[in-house]
Design a protein around this motif. Structure first.
Motif, short mmCIF file in Angstrom:
data_model
loop_
_atom_site.label_atom_id
_atom_site.label_comp_id
_atom_site.label_asym_id
_atom_site.label_seq_id
_atom_site.Cartn_x
_atom_site.Cartn_y
_atom_site.Cartn_z
N HIS A 250 0.81 -1.22 0.00
CA HIS A 250 0.00 0.00 0.00
C HIS A 250 0.84 1.26 0.00
CE1 HIS A 250 -3.88 -1.87 0.26
NE2 HIS A 250 -3.46 -2.63 1.24
N SER A 251 2.14 1.12 0.17
CA SER A 251 3.07 2.26 0.12
C SER A 251 4.27 1.88 -0.75
CB SER A 251 3.52 2.65 1.53
OG SER A 251 2.42 3.12 2.28
N PRO A 252 4.01 1.71 -2.07
CA PRO A 252 5.06 1.21 -2.96
C PRO A 252 6.12 2.25 -3.30
CG PRO A 252 3.11 1.78 -4.20
CD PRO A 252 2.76 1.96 -2.76
N THR A 253 7.30 1.77 -3.64
CA THR A 253 8.38 2.61 -4.16
C THR A 253 8.73 2.10 -5.55
OG1 THR A 253 9.25 3.06 -1.96
CG2 THR A 253 10.76 3.38 -3.82
N TRP A 254 8.56 2.95 -6.55
CA TRP A 254 8.89 2.58 -7.93
C TRP A 254 10.29 3.04 -8.30
CZ3 TRP A 254 3.88 4.38 -6.86
CH2 TRP A 254 2.87 3.43 -7.04
N ASN A 255 10.61 4.28 -7.98
CA ASN A 255 11.91 4.89 -8.30
C ASN A 255 12.26 4.69 -9.78
OD1 ASN A 255 14.11 6.45 -7.62
ND2 ASN A 255 15.38 4.67 -7.13
N GLU A 256 11.32 5.04 -10.65
CA GLU A 256 11.52 4.89 -12.10
C GLU A 256 11.64 6.26 -12.75
OE1 GLU A 256 8.93 2.15 -14.20
OE2 GLU A 256 8.62 1.00 -12.36
N ARG A 257 12.60 6.37 -13.65
CA ARG A 257 12.81 7.60 -14.44
C ARG A 257 12.49 7.28 -15.89
NH1 ARG A 257 16.26 11.36 -11.70
NH2 ARG A 257 17.02 10.45 -9.75
N PHE A 258 11.82 8.23 -16.55
CA PHE A 258 11.46 8.01 -17.95
C PHE A 258 11.19 9.34 -18.64
CE2 PHE A 258 7.76 7.79 -15.27
CZ PHE A 258 6.81 8.55 -15.92
N LEU A 259 11.11 9.29 -19.96
CA LEU A 259 10.77 10.45 -20.79
C LEU A 259 9.35 10.28 -21.30
CD1 LEU A 259 14.02 10.74 -22.93
CD2 LEU A 259 13.44 12.02 -20.88
N LEU A 260 8.62 11.38 -21.35
CA LEU A 260 7.25 11.35 -21.85
C LEU A 260 7.09 12.47 -22.87
CD1 LEU A 260 4.51 9.85 -21.17
CD2 LEU A 260 3.97 11.84 -19.77
N ASN A 261 6.73 12.12 -24.11
CA ASN A 261 6.42 13.15 -25.10
C ASN A 261 5.11 13.81 -24.70
OD1 ASN A 261 8.64 12.41 -26.59
ND2 ASN A 261 7.49 11.29 -28.14
N VAL A 262 5.07 15.14 -24.77
CA VAL A 262 3.88 15.85 -24.32
C VAL A 262 3.46 16.93 -25.30
CG1 VAL A 262 4.29 15.43 -21.86
CG2 VAL A 262 5.25 17.47 -22.93
N THR A 263 2.19 17.26 -25.20
CA THR A 263 1.64 18.44 -25.83
C THR A 263 1.41 19.41 -24.69
OG1 THR A 263 0.56 17.08 -27.49
CG2 THR A 263 -0.28 19.31 -27.20
N GLU A 264 2.11 20.54 -24.72
CA GLU A 264 2.12 21.42 -23.55
C GLU A 264 0.76 22.02 -23.21
OE1 GLU A 264 4.45 25.05 -24.06
OE2 GLU A 264 4.39 24.68 -26.20
N THR A 265 -0.16 22.01 -24.13
CA THR A 265 -1.49 22.56 -23.84
C THR A 265 -2.38 21.57 -23.11
OG1 THR A 265 -2.29 21.86 -26.01
CG2 THR A 265 -1.45 24.12 -25.82
#
Length: 170
Positions: A103-118
């Protein structure tokens, strides 16, 4: 054999230019195309969650997080999530690993996400269920207008717990 050209200048004249209008209609394809254009990349570090609701009867939750910037205002259901994940070049969506019985997980994952800023980045925490549909535990979103280009922004977000789990007071 002789190759025939797929396009011949005698069959089709030059196409007239298409200009963007000064004002976009709310229902126009032009607005949709402009909004769906990727305008940047966000580096995200998903660290952890605390006191997630319990969705499983016999065990703790098995949470995973979905980040998306896919122009949808409604949470992505698990069927749509699997469809989007199957698209090899879908960089507008990221799914963390599932953490078992926590119920209190730790992922510690880094990643890139393409986004549309609007458009906001939607965050959904799900409980993985083997053999049945996954349960949406909580949601939140990040308005990219609050972020500055090239600057690191650290956020601790209070998630919006789904109504069926609000009574747990976690």
């Amino acid at each position: 054999k002789q190759l025939l050209p797929a396009f011949h200048k005698d069959q089709h004249g030059p196409l007239p230019p298409k200009f963007a209008s000064a004002e976009l209609d709310d229902n126009s394809d032009e607005k949709e195309q402009l909004e769906s254009a990727i305008s940047g990349v966000v580096h995200i570090h998903c660290i952890s969650a605390k006191n997630l609701p319990k969705a499983d009867v016999m065990s703790e939750s098995d949470p995973f997080v979905v980040f998306n910037n896919n122009m949808s205002k409604e949470p992505i259901d698990t069927k749509k999530l699997k469809e989007l994940q199957s698209q090899k070049n879908n960089k507008n969506l990221y799914r963390t690993e599932t953490i078992q019985n926590n119920h209190s997980p730790t992922w510690n994952e880094r990643f890139l996400l393409n986004v549309t800023e609007t458009l906001p980045i939607s965050i959904q925490i799900w409980d993985y269920d083997w053999g049945t549909s996954d349960d949406l535990l909580c949601t939140q979103s990040i308005d990219l207008k609050e972020c500055s280009i090239g600057e690191e922004v650290s956020m601790t977000l209070k998630m919006n717990v789904m109504p069926e789990y609000e009574k747990q007071n976690r």
